[in-house]
Design a protein around this motif. Structure first.
Motif, PDB file in Angstrom:
ATOM      1  N   GLY A  18       8.197  -3.788  -1.868  1.00  0.00           N
ATOM      2  CA  GLY A  18       6.989  -3.169  -1.316  1.00  0.00           C
ATOM      3  C   GLY A  18       6.493  -2.174  -2.340  1.00  0.00           C
ATOM      4  O   GLY A  18       7.079  -2.031  -3.417  1.00  0.00           O
ATOM      5  N   VAL A  19       5.405  -1.473  -2.020  1.00  0.00           N
ATOM      6  CA  VAL A  19       4.898  -0.437  -2.925  1.00  0.00           C
ATOM      7  C   VAL A  19       5.686   0.850  -2.691  1.00  0.00           C
ATOM      8  O   VAL A  19       6.166   1.483  -3.620  1.00  0.00           O
ATOM      9  N   ASP A  20       5.819   1.252  -1.436  1.00  0.00           N
ATOM     10  CA  ASP A  20       6.539   2.478  -1.042  1.00  0.00           C
ATOM     11  C   ASP A  20       7.482   2.101   0.097  1.00  0.00           C
ATOM     12  O   ASP A  20       7.259   2.415   1.267  1.00  0.00           O
ATOM     13  N   GLY A  38       0.801  -1.222   0.000  1.00  0.00           N
ATOM     14  CA  GLY A  38       0.000   0.000   0.000  1.00  0.00           C
ATOM     15  C   GLY A  38       0.831   1.268   0.000  1.00  0.00           C
ATOM     16  O   GLY A  38       2.060   1.237   0.034  1.00  0.00           O
ATOM     17  N   CYS A  39       0.155   2.417  -0.048  1.00  0.00           N
ATOM     18  CA  CYS A  39       0.865   3.695  -0.099  1.00  0.00           C
ATOM     19  C   CYS A  39      -0.023   4.825   0.436  1.00  0.00           C
ATOM     20  O   CYS A  39      -1.206   4.881   0.115  1.00  0.00           O
ATOM     21  N   ASP A  40       0.593   5.694   1.248  1.00  0.00           N
ATOM     22  CA  ASP A  40      -0.153   6.832   1.808  1.00  0.00           C
ATOM     23  C   ASP A  40      -0.066   8.061   0.922  1.00  0.00           C
ATOM     24  O   ASP A  40      -0.756   9.047   1.160  1.00  0.00           O
ATOM     25  N   HIS A  41       0.822   8.002  -0.089  1.00  0.00           N
ATOM     26  CA  HIS A  41       0.951   9.158  -0.973  1.00  0.00           C
ATOM     27  C   HIS A  41      -0.166   9.098  -2.032  1.00  0.00           C
ATOM     28  O   HIS A  41      -0.811   8.071  -2.204  1.00  0.00           O
ATOM     29  N   ARG A  42      -0.355  10.164  -2.726  1.00  0.00           N
ATOM     30  CA  ARG A  42      -1.368  10.194  -3.786  1.00  0.00           C
ATOM     31  C   ARG A  42      -0.802  10.931  -5.000  1.00  0.00           C
ATOM     32  O   ARG A  42      -1.283  11.989  -5.390  1.00  0.00           O
ATOM     33  N   CYS A  43       0.246  10.336  -5.605  1.00  0.00           N
ATOM     34  CA  CYS A  43       0.808  10.962  -6.800  1.00  0.00           C
ATOM     35  C   CYS A  43      -0.302  11.025  -7.846  1.00  0.00           C
ATOM     36  O   CYS A  43      -1.072  10.071  -8.010  1.00  0.00           O
ATOM     37  N   THR A  44      -0.350  12.119  -8.565  1.00  0.00           N
ATOM     38  CA  THR A  44      -1.539  12.394  -9.397  1.00  0.00           C
ATOM     39  C   THR A  44      -1.702  11.441 -10.573  1.00  0.00           C
ATOM     40  O   THR A  44      -2.780  11.381 -11.159  1.00  0.00           O
ATOM     41  N   PHE A  45      -0.664  10.693 -10.950  1.00  0.00           N
ATOM     42  CA  PHE A  45      -0.756   9.779 -12.098  1.00  0.00           C
ATOM     43  C   PHE A  45      -1.020   8.339 -11.667  1.00  0.00           C
ATOM     44  O   PHE A  45      -1.228   7.472 -12.506  1.00  0.00           O
ATOM     45  N   CYS A  46      -1.035   8.079 -10.366  1.00  0.00           N
ATOM     46  CA  CYS A  46      -0.908   6.703  -9.891  1.00  0.00           C
ATOM     47  C   CYS A  46      -2.209   6.084  -9.387  1.00  0.00           C
ATOM     48  O   CYS A  46      -2.941   6.682  -8.610  1.00  0.00           O
ATOM     49  N   ILE A  47      -2.468   4.880  -9.816  1.00  0.00           N
ATOM     50  CA  ILE A  47      -3.685   4.143  -9.435  1.00  0.00           C
ATOM     51  C   ILE A  47      -3.396   3.179  -8.284  1.00  0.00           C
ATOM     52  O   ILE A  47      -4.305   2.658  -7.646  1.00  0.00           O
ATOM     53  N   ILE A  48      -2.110   2.969  -7.976  1.00  0.00           N
ATOM     54  CA  ILE A  48      -1.730   1.916  -7.028  1.00  0.00           C
ATOM     55  C   ILE A  48      -2.407   2.016  -5.659  1.00  0.00           C
ATOM     56  O   ILE A  48      -2.917   1.014  -5.154  1.00  0.00           O
ATOM     57  N   PRO A  49      -2.463   3.198  -5.030  1.00  0.00           N
ATOM     58  CA  PRO A  49      -3.115   3.247  -3.710  1.00  0.00           C
ATOM     59  C   PRO A  49      -4.560   2.745  -3.759  1.00  0.00           C
ATOM     60  O   PRO A  49      -5.058   2.173  -2.787  1.00  0.00           O
ATOM     61  N   PHE A  50      -5.232   2.893  -4.913  1.00  0.00           N
ATOM     62  CA  PHE A  50      -6.623   2.458  -5.013  1.00  0.00           C
ATOM     63  C   PHE A  50      -6.712   0.956  -5.231  1.00  0.00           C
ATOM     64  O   PHE A  50      -7.754   0.355  -5.041  1.00  0.00           O
ATOM     65  N   LYS A  83       2.645  15.673  -7.706  1.00  0.00           N
ATOM     66  CA  LYS A  83       2.567  15.593  -6.233  1.00  0.00           C
ATOM     67  C   LYS A  83       3.651  14.683  -5.678  1.00  0.00           C
ATOM     68  O   LYS A  83       3.432  13.895  -4.766  1.00  0.00           O
ATOM     69  N   ARG A  84       4.880  14.820  -6.272  1.00  0.00           N
ATOM     70  CA  ARG A  84       6.029  14.083  -5.738  1.00  0.00           C
ATOM     71  C   ARG A  84       6.605  14.891  -4.582  1.00  0.00           C
ATOM     72  O   ARG A  84       6.384  16.091  -4.477  1.00  0.00           O
ATOM     73  N   ARG A  85       7.407  14.230  -3.752  1.00  0.00           N
ATOM     74  CA  ARG A  85       7.919  14.901  -2.546  1.00  0.00           C
ATOM     75  C   ARG A  85       9.326  15.465  -2.743  1.00  0.00           C
ATOM     76  O   ARG A  85       9.913  16.007  -1.819  1.00  0.00           O
ATOM     77  N   HIS A  86       9.897  15.290  -3.900  1.00  0.00           N
ATOM     78  CA  HIS A  86      11.269  15.789  -4.107  1.00  0.00           C
ATOM     79  C   HIS A  86      11.327  16.733  -5.298  1.00  0.00           C
ATOM     80  O   HIS A  86      10.402  16.778  -6.113  1.00  0.00           O
TER      81      HIS A  86
HETATM   82  S1  SF4 Z   1       3.781   6.500  -7.466  1.00  0.00           S
HETATM   83 FE1  SF4 Z   1       4.460   5.345  -5.717  1.00  0.00          FE
HETATM   84  S2  SF4 Z   1       4.500   6.838  -4.062  1.00  0.00           S
HETATM   85 FE2  SF4 Z   1       3.207   7.692  -5.654  1.00  0.00          FE
HETATM   86  S3  SF4 Z   1       1.115   7.065  -5.138  1.00  0.00           S
HETATM   87 FE3  SF4 Z   1       1.959   5.548  -6.561  1.00  0.00          FE
HETATM   88  S4  SF4 Z   1       2.763   3.944  -5.251  1.00  0.00           S
HETATM   89 FE4  SF4 Z   1       2.519   5.778  -3.992  1.00  0.00          FE
END
Ligand code: SF4
Length: 417
Positions: A191-193, A147-159, A268-271
């Motif tokens: 892992g995912v993150d 899983g992942c607590d981030h919500r990058c705008t292109f990413c479906i993985i957290p869902f 919405k990346r952190r770096h």
């Molecule tokens: S790109 Fe990585 S860090 Fe960002 S929401 Fe998706 S799984 Fe999480």
């Protein structure tokens, strides 16, 4: 007839497919094919659908079960396929109860196909001790986080995988020890993150703490590798282990995604760009021969030629050796899918340019290895990989062995020894 698990996507799915095979046969299912799907791109979802249709043509009597990230995010789409008998959620797939329920449903020809629970409600990982991989490959993956607590705008993985959760350190150490005792020569933490490892555990241990614990408590482990990390979240302990322990492989894969600050903000990346460059320089000071890889997206919405150029030259600025290029693919329900899109022809062209930059970087690294002696993990009769994850063409050897070999040349993609 047995259970067949077809795995799409990432290393996490590869690990989970081992558990699925065990749990599904433990529930007494037979003549069943499980599609462990991926949702990271539209193409990945389309491939799962194609496989389902082909499988049903080839094995009309077999039961078809779909699970994985695409099943979690698009359950109804799969349930509406006549070929599909059951859709099981991404967390449910790891629980024996889900497979017993599938067996019971098949016994009564139940009409309801969908058995997908709310992935956002999952807070814990059910540790699964896998004592070996059916593949028998010398390098195997150990899932330590999901899983992942981030919500990058292109990413479906957290869902598809829910919020971040970690496997307790003791269970990870036991898992690694079991696989090493089984003869697997190299362990890859996945892992995912990964860099958010431990945030949900008592005492909030970091990825570095976990790495140190594994190396301390499993002295027989010769090669520990870390899969993709978010460089901005790398902890001090991890950097210490990178600098100080030869058994942690000198190879890191970074989730960079772009070299342009405005695009990184819109993702919405952190770096920011400079953080990535500084991090690569820092780990190179700690471990001068380290090999670095990165994920970069080509054609993220609103990406201009100048912004793309900054991604392209990041390869050199960071001294990357491996490049995973992702042509941007709009995922339904993600914020980026609603942004002004880049023309698909331009996405293709940019992806091509990035791949070319990646191939040139690999060739350069391969050239610098000639004359060096490396510890090569033999993966198959014809191929091995150095500590730096560089592929080595070998004549014939025994998979699972680690050989110290002198590098004599390269063919542009692999070293020769
Ligand atoms: S790109 Fe990585 S860090 Fe960002 S929401 Fe998706 S799984 Fe999480």
């Amino acid at each position: 007839m047995s259970i067949e698990v077809i795995t799409f996507g990432c290393r996490l799915n590869a690990f989970e497919s081992e558990v699925i095979a065990r749990e599904a046969s433990g529930a007494g299912l037979s003549d069943t094919v499980v599609i462990n799907s991926c949702a990271v791109t539209n193409e990945a979802v389309a491939q799962a659908r194609q496989s389902i249709r082909r499988l049903k043509r080839e094995r009309p009597a077999a039961r078809i079960v779909v699970t994985g990230c695409a099943a979690q995010t698009q359950a109804k789409m799969f349930a509406d396929m006549g070929e599909v008998d059951r859709v099981i959620g991404n967390d449910d797939k790891m629980r024996s109860s889900a497979w017993r329920a599938a067996r019971a449903a098949f016994d009564v020809e139940a009409a309801e196909k969908i058995a997908v629970s709310d992935i956002m409600a999952v807070t814990e990982m059910a540790p699964h001790l896998v004592d070996g991989f059916q593949s028998g490959l010398p390098r195997v993956f150990v899932q330590v986080q999901n899983g992942c607590d981030h919500r990058c705008t292109f990413c479906i993985i957290p869902f598809g995988r829910g919020n971040s959760r970690s496997v307790p350190m003791g269970a990870v150490v036991d898992q690694v020890r079991a696989l090493v005792e089984r003869g697997h020569a190299e362990i890859v933490l996945t892992g995912v993150d990964l860099t958010s490892y431990g945030a949900d555990l008592p005492g909030a241990p970091k990825l570095g703490t976990l790495t140190r614990q594994i190396l301390r408590h499993v002295p027989e482990l010769r090669r520990l590798r870390i899969s993709s990390i978010d460089s901005i979240e790398a902890d001090a302990d991890l950097l210490d282990v990178i600098a100080g322990d030869e058994r942690l492989m000198p190879h890191l894969h970074l989730s960079l995604q772009s070299g342009d600050d405005l695009i990184l903000k819109r993702m919405k990346r952190r770096h920011l760009r400079q953080h990535a460059i500084d991090f690569c320089a820092q780990v190179r000071r700690l471990r001068p021969d380290i090999a670095l890889g990165a994920d970069i997206i080509a054609g993220f919405p609103t990406e201009t030629d100048e912004a793309f150029k900054r991604s392209e030259d990041l390869v050199e600025q960071c001294g990357l050796t491996f490049l995973h290029v992702f042509p941007y693919s709009p995922r339904p329900g993600t914020p980026a899918a609603r942004m002004p899109q880049v023309a698909s022809s331009l996405i293709k062209e940019r992806a091509k340019r990035l791949r070319a930059a990646g191939e040139a970087a690999l060739r350069q690294r391969l050239g610098s290895e000639i004359g060096k002696t490396r510890d090569v993990l033999i993966e198959s009769e014809k191929l091995g990989r150095t500590e730096h994850y560089l592929p080595v063409a070998i004549s014939s050897d025994t998979p699972g062995k680690v050989r110290r070999l002198a590098m004599t040349g390269h063919d542009g993609a692999r070293l020769l020894a």
